[in-house]
Design a protein around this motif. Structure first.
Motif, short mmCIF file in Angstrom:
data_model
loop_
_atom_site.label_atom_id
_atom_site.label_comp_id
_atom_site.label_asym_id
_atom_site.label_seq_id
_atom_site.Cartn_x
_atom_site.Cartn_y
_atom_site.Cartn_z
N ALA A 61 0.84 -1.19 0.00
CA ALA A 61 0.00 0.00 0.00
C ALA A 61 0.88 1.25 0.00
N SER A 62 0.29 2.39 0.34
CA SER A 62 1.06 3.63 0.43
C SER A 62 0.80 4.30 1.77
N ARG A 63 1.74 5.13 2.17
CA ARG A 63 1.61 5.87 3.43
C ARG A 63 2.29 7.23 3.27
N TRP A 64 1.90 8.15 4.14
CA TRP A 64 2.59 9.44 4.24
C TRP A 64 2.53 9.90 5.69
N PRO A 65 3.40 10.81 6.09
CA PRO A 65 3.43 11.26 7.49
C PRO A 65 2.13 11.95 7.90
N GLN A 66 1.64 11.64 9.08
CA GLN A 66 0.43 12.29 9.56
C GLN A 66 0.65 13.77 9.83
N SER A 67 1.91 14.20 9.82
CA SER A 67 2.23 15.62 9.95
C SER A 67 1.94 16.39 8.67
N MET A 68 1.47 15.69 7.63
CA MET A 68 1.04 16.32 6.39
C MET A 68 -0.47 16.24 6.28
N HIS A 115 -3.98 15.71 4.33
CA HIS A 115 -4.28 14.69 3.33
C HIS A 115 -3.97 15.18 1.91
N GLY A 116 -4.43 16.41 1.61
CA GLY A 116 -4.24 16.95 0.28
C GLY A 116 -2.80 17.17 -0.11
N VAL A 117 -1.93 17.30 0.88
CA VAL A 117 -0.49 17.45 0.62
C VAL A 117 0.19 16.10 0.66
N GLY A 118 -0.19 15.28 1.64
CA GLY A 118 0.50 14.02 1.89
C GLY A 118 0.48 13.06 0.72
N TRP A 119 -0.70 12.87 0.08
CA TRP A 119 -0.78 11.87 -0.98
C TRP A 119 0.01 12.30 -2.21
N LYS A 120 0.19 13.61 -2.38
CA LYS A 120 0.95 14.09 -3.54
C LYS A 120 2.44 14.18 -3.26
N ALA A 121 2.79 14.73 -2.12
CA ALA A 121 4.20 15.05 -1.85
C ALA A 121 4.89 14.04 -0.94
N GLY A 122 4.13 13.32 -0.13
CA GLY A 122 4.77 12.46 0.86
C GLY A 122 4.51 10.99 0.71
N SER A 123 3.71 10.60 -0.28
CA SER A 123 3.29 9.20 -0.39
C SER A 123 4.44 8.30 -0.84
N LYS A 124 4.60 7.17 -0.13
CA LYS A 124 5.64 6.19 -0.45
C LYS A 124 5.07 4.77 -0.36
N GLY A 125 5.65 3.89 -1.14
CA GLY A 125 5.20 2.50 -1.14
C GLY A 125 5.66 1.77 0.10
N MET A 126 4.73 1.04 0.75
CA MET A 126 5.06 0.32 1.97
C MET A 126 4.47 -1.08 1.96
N HIS A 127 4.94 -1.90 2.90
CA HIS A 127 4.59 -3.30 2.99
C HIS A 127 4.19 -3.62 4.42
N ALA A 128 3.08 -4.34 4.59
CA ALA A 128 2.63 -4.76 5.91
C ALA A 128 2.27 -6.25 5.86
#
Length: 378
Positions: free
Chosen positions: A86-93, A95-108
């Motif tokens: 899936a993808s994740r971004w820092p909660q310090s961003m 939503h509208g900023v995080g998915w564009k600028a902070g989103s990275k691929g992750m594994h769980a």
């Protein structure tokens, strides 16, 4: 919907209705969620509409110590574990900023398909710092694991021999326009920084051994040459013969093959309504099967004790197909508790991934009966 298709569709459902109390749509096959732990209200994020909830269902950062989660597809490994890419971004961003600028691929990973899933970190940190969105995972025809990213990247595929990685870049998805508008496969707005990017890419291993992509446009694309393509655009948007349906602002398709046919569910985001189509060959003759689910009318996220979580946005549906039975057993969704613009940095709102059980055996049985009735009514 054109008149001919509507008449056949209605006649077929009359045959089905003769042996059932009422007509069913896809939403009727969702099952209550058995909690993986106690339903919690205190000490976790979220508006009252999503409380109490099972924080052990799916993937979330319940206390918002680090992350917001989005996207995803579940893949089961040979040892029986379930892997969520899936993808994740820092909660310090926001939503509208995080998915564009902070989103990275992750594994769980989880020992149970419903969760809880434990974040294992980034999938491919060596490539652009792990940048990725619209993340999905899958098993390739040769058994290797693959993850796909698009939207904020061009449309890349990473592969690994094991579910844990390391994942290495295999390459970028190639497209053969095949006489169709290239905008069916990639963004074509030259003023956009995402010009040339693919979006909402869902890759499916077809039953005939080929690879298939349903992108944001829903136009079927098929590769005879492997997972990177080139994918030939085989047809237009699956809903284009149904002018009564919205022809724009559609997104987030999911695709699967079960019961001898292909299915696509996509979301019309302004109305928060998802639509269901099916096709025997996955390329032509897509038939409208009705509303899959609608935010204000259907309640998907209900627990076995009757508690309901009413998420503000329900997006990125993905079907999980059990390879042993050939039926869909679960769907996963990306959900958020408030309007996206109200999820700001370091607040009490966020997004997570939810897993909902689905009666795929009954769904396939009823769909097969519907198709049979349609043929008899022609």
């Amino acid at each position: 919907m054109n008149v001919k298709n509507y008449v056949v569709y209605a006649a077929a459902w009359m045959v089905i209705a003769a042996s059932a109390d009422e007509k069913k749509s896809l939403v009727d096959y969702f099952l209550p969620m058995e909690p993986r732990g106690a339903l919690v209200s205190e000490g976790i994020w979220g508006d009252p509409n999503v409380l109490p909830r099972d924080i052990n269902n799916g993937l979330e950062d319940a206390k918002l110590e680090n992350w917001c989660y989005w996207d995803g597809r579940i893949v089961q490994s040979d040892d029986g574990k379930f892997h969520l890419y899936a993808s994740r971004w820092p909660q310090s961003m926001a939503h509208g900023v995080g998915w564009k600028a902070g989103s990275k691929g992750m594994h769980a990973v989880s020992n149970h398909i419903m969760g809880p899933y434990k974040d294992q970190g980034l999938i491919y940190p060596q490539w652009q710092g792990g940048r990725g969105h619209n993340l999905i995972g899958l098993r390739m025809h040769d058994g290797r694991y693959a993850v796909v990213t698009s939207e904020i990247t061009e449309g890349e595929i990473f592969v690994s021999d094991t579910p844990e990685g390391p994942f290495e870049l295999l390459g970028k998805i190639e497209v053969d326009e095949n006489g169709f508008n290239k905008g069916l496969a990639r963004y074509t707005n030259r003023e956009s920084p995402s010009y040339g990017h693919m979006s909402n890419v869902k890759v499916l291993l077809r039953h005939d051994g080929r690879y298939m992509i349903i992108p944001r446009s829903t136009a079927p694309m098929v590769s005879d040459e492997g997972i990177l393509g080139p994918y030939k655009i085989m047809n237009g948007r699956i809903y284009e013969n149904y002018p009564d349906l919205p022809q724009t602002q559609n997104e987030d398709p999911t695709v699967w093959y079960s019961g001898g046919m292909y299915h696509v569910v996509y979301n019309h985001w302004p109305s928060k309504t998802s639509h269901h189509f099916s096709s025997i060959d996955g390329i032509t003759d897509w038939k409208y099967r009705g509303i899959a689910f609608k935010k204000d009318e259907t309640k998907i996220f209900r627990y076995t004790d009757g508690t309901v979580n009413d998420w503000q946005y329900i997006e990125r549906p993905t079907a999980y197909l059990d390879e042993q039975t050939g039926h869909v057993t679960h769907f996963i969704f990306s959900v958020i508790d408030v309007k996206k613009g109200q999820d700001r940095a370091n607040d009490n709102h966020a997004s997570k991934i939810v897993v909902v059980p689905f009666d795929g055996e009954a769904f396939d049985r009823d769909m097969q009966a519907l198709v049979k009735a349609e043929k008899e009514a022609e």
